[in-house]
Design a protein around this motif. Sequence first.
Motif, PDB file in Angstrom:
ATOM      1  N   ASP A  73       0.840  -1.196   0.000  1.00 40.27           N
ATOM      2  CA  ASP A  73       0.000   0.000   0.000  1.00 40.27           C
ATOM      3  C   ASP A  73       0.875   1.245   0.000  1.00 40.27           C
ATOM      4  N   THR A  74       0.341   2.316  -0.553  1.00 44.37           N
ATOM      5  CA  THR A  74       1.066   3.571  -0.698  1.00 44.37           C
ATOM      6  C   THR A  74       1.069   4.353   0.607  1.00 44.37           C
ATOM      7  N   VAL A  75       2.253   4.789   1.010  1.00 42.39           N
ATOM      8  CA  VAL A  75       2.408   5.699   2.138  1.00 42.39           C
ATOM      9  C   VAL A  75       3.353   6.811   1.694  1.00 42.39           C
ATOM     10  N   PHE A  76       2.886   8.046   1.722  1.00 46.87           N
ATOM     11  CA  PHE A  76       3.748   9.179   1.377  1.00 46.87           C
ATOM     12  C   PHE A  76       4.741   9.438   2.504  1.00 46.87           C
ATOM     13  N   SER A  77       5.902   9.966   2.142  1.00 48.66           N
ATOM     14  CA  SER A  77       6.873  10.380   3.143  1.00 48.66           C
ATOM     15  C   SER A  77       6.296  11.526   3.979  1.00 48.66           C
ATOM     16  N   PRO A  78       6.688  11.632   5.254  1.00 49.82           N
ATOM     17  CA  PRO A  78       6.149  12.709   6.086  1.00 49.82           C
ATOM     18  C   PRO A  78       6.352  14.110   5.498  1.00 49.82           C
ATOM     19  N   LEU A  79       7.491  14.370   4.878  1.00 44.07           N
ATOM     20  CA  LEU A  79       7.708  15.690   4.288  1.00 44.07           C
ATOM     21  C   LEU A  79       6.745  15.934   3.138  1.00 44.07           C
ATOM     22  N   SER A  80       6.484  14.920   2.329  1.00 42.00           N
ATOM     23  CA  SER A  80       5.495  15.056   1.257  1.00 42.00           C
ATOM     24  C   SER A  80       4.117  15.352   1.836  1.00 42.00           C
TER      25      SER A  80
ATOM     26  N   GLN B 260       9.613  28.145   2.122  1.00 43.04           N
ATOM     27  CA  GLN B 260      10.393  29.010   3.000  1.00 43.04           C
ATOM     28  C   GLN B 260       9.609  29.392   4.253  1.00 43.04           C
ATOM     29  N   THR B 261       8.388  29.870   4.062  1.00 43.02           N
ATOM     30  CA  THR B 261       7.609  30.332   5.215  1.00 43.02           C
ATOM     31  C   THR B 261       7.049  29.174   6.030  1.00 43.02           C
ATOM     32  N   LEU B 262       6.747  28.059   5.389  1.00 39.24           N
ATOM     33  CA  LEU B 262       6.178  26.913   6.101  1.00 39.24           C
ATOM     34  C   LEU B 262       7.231  26.160   6.896  1.00 39.24           C
ATOM     35  N   ILE B 263       8.410  25.965   6.307  1.00 39.43           N
ATOM     36  CA  ILE B 263       9.413  25.073   6.892  1.00 39.43           C
ATOM     37  C   ILE B 263      10.652  25.820   7.362  1.00 39.43           C
ATOM     38  N   PHE B 264      11.347  26.468   6.448  1.00 44.53           N
ATOM     39  CA  PHE B 264      12.673  26.989   6.764  1.00 44.53           C
ATOM     40  C   PHE B 264      12.645  28.172   7.718  1.00 44.53           C
ATOM     41  N   ASP B 265      11.577  28.955   7.697  1.00 47.16           N
ATOM     42  CA  ASP B 265      11.489  30.104   8.594  1.00 47.16           C
ATOM     43  C   ASP B 265      11.043  29.739  10.006  1.00 47.16           C
ATOM     44  N   GLN B 266      10.522  28.531  10.184  1.00 50.36           N
ATOM     45  CA  GLN B 266      10.063  28.102  11.517  1.00 50.36           C
ATOM     46  C   GLN B 266      10.481  26.643  11.734  1.00 50.36           C
ATOM     47  N   PRO B 267      11.783  26.408  11.812  1.00 49.86           N
ATOM     48  CA  PRO B 267      12.296  25.028  11.807  1.00 49.86           C
ATOM     49  C   PRO B 267      11.805  24.177  12.968  1.00 49.86           C
TER      50      PRO B 267
ATOM     51  N   GLU C 225      18.012  16.677   6.613  1.00 45.59           N
ATOM     52  CA  GLU C 225      17.438  17.336   7.785  1.00 45.59           C
ATOM     53  C   GLU C 225      15.923  17.192   7.867  1.00 45.59           C
ATOM     54  N   TRP C 226      15.242  17.309   6.726  1.00 45.53           N
ATOM     55  CA  TRP C 226      13.790  17.450   6.746  1.00 45.53           C
ATOM     56  C   TRP C 226      13.036  16.196   6.297  1.00 45.53           C
ATOM     57  N   ALA C 227      13.703  15.289   5.608  1.00 46.27           N
ATOM     58  CA  ALA C 227      13.018  14.105   5.090  1.00 46.27           C
ATOM     59  C   ALA C 227      13.419  12.827   5.834  1.00 46.27           C
ATOM     60  N   LYS C 228      14.680  12.486   5.799  1.00 43.52           N
ATOM     61  CA  LYS C 228      15.091  11.144   6.200  1.00 43.52           C
ATOM     62  C   LYS C 228      14.873  10.809   7.677  1.00 43.52           C
ATOM     63  N   PRO C 229      15.094  11.721   8.619  1.00 46.46           N
ATOM     64  CA  PRO C 229      14.829  11.323  10.015  1.00 46.46           C
ATOM     65  C   PRO C 229      13.389  10.873  10.232  1.00 46.46           C
TER      66      PRO C 229
END
Length: 354
Positions: A130-137, A165-172, A227-231
């Motif tokens: 079954d399909t599971v998207f990555s959390p970052l996706s 930028q505003t969703l992720i990188f500006d509020q890590p 940093e944002w996907a693999k962990p």
Amino acid sequence: MTEDRRTQFHQIAHGQGNRAWLTSAWQHHIGHEYGAENFAAATLDFVRKWDWDWVKINPRAIYYAEVWDAVYDKDHYDWLIPRTVRTAIQESGDIARIDYRDPETNKVLQEQIQAARAIRDGLEDRAVIDTVFSPLSVLLLLADLPLYPEGQGSAQEDATDLNRQTLIFDQPEAAKQALDKIARTLADYATLLVSPKEQGGAGLDGIFFAETGLASHGYFNQAQLEEWAKPYDRIVIQAVRQANPEALVLVHTCREDAHPEEFTDLNPDFLHWDQFRPGNPEISTDFPAVPVGGADFELFNPGGDVDQIREELEQTIQARQGHPFLLAPSCTVPTPADEEALRVLSGTRAPEEL
């Protein structure tokens, strides 16, 4: 397990057995994507019509956003996606509201689990994943941001106040907390998918873990993926491994310049990319995972180049030179797809002996 196609799927994952490849394809079943029984019936019909050797369940792409209360108009589709009524994240501060959702009680995830069980019960003789998207996706989807760098996104993203930028990188810190909650939700969901039926699970053979277009053309570069996907990917994949040691993980990375090498450290059993698109490695590349490939999915559009499909399938088979693999289009085939194109793929079966 008996020596059926389900057994052969697991054998190929471990470089064993007598089949050189197994053949499959999947598509969106527009008009049948809502309701567990309706979706399961459409999936079973599609698999049986073409007698696919293995099954990739292909739910509606936006169900992850629905888990976090996004609303779509299921009666009106824009291409393959129901029309958006309300997104889960409408402005950057909304990310703080992304919490853990329990798959045991969440109606959207329960619908998918029930469909998975019905599909499993209907196809005991072959592997079902079954399909599971990555959390970052999933996080991008919650904000209605593009999952691919070209054609479906970068221009429209730049034109809005809400973007990567505003969703992720500006509020890590807030973004990482949201990704952790998403990952733990997906981990528990995937656990239910692959756990044996006698333990209350759906009894599936594994998951199709979609990185979508995150790596394509450097949409997220190597450092950002680290940093944002693999962990968070590892949280989901480790849960699958712990829930069922025999469950398999197929990692998919999409489109041109998709960098499958970036995901080998997730230790997938299968790795899927489009070897015919620019910037991508050949299917003969020696990755520590069994490759999945065959032909460009866009060739399956109605009126597509069926001769080109035949050529790409033959090139794939020749490139593997008897080493086991899975034969499939590079992504979801269109809805509708060209019948002759599917007939050609369905007819491309491996001999019983390597």
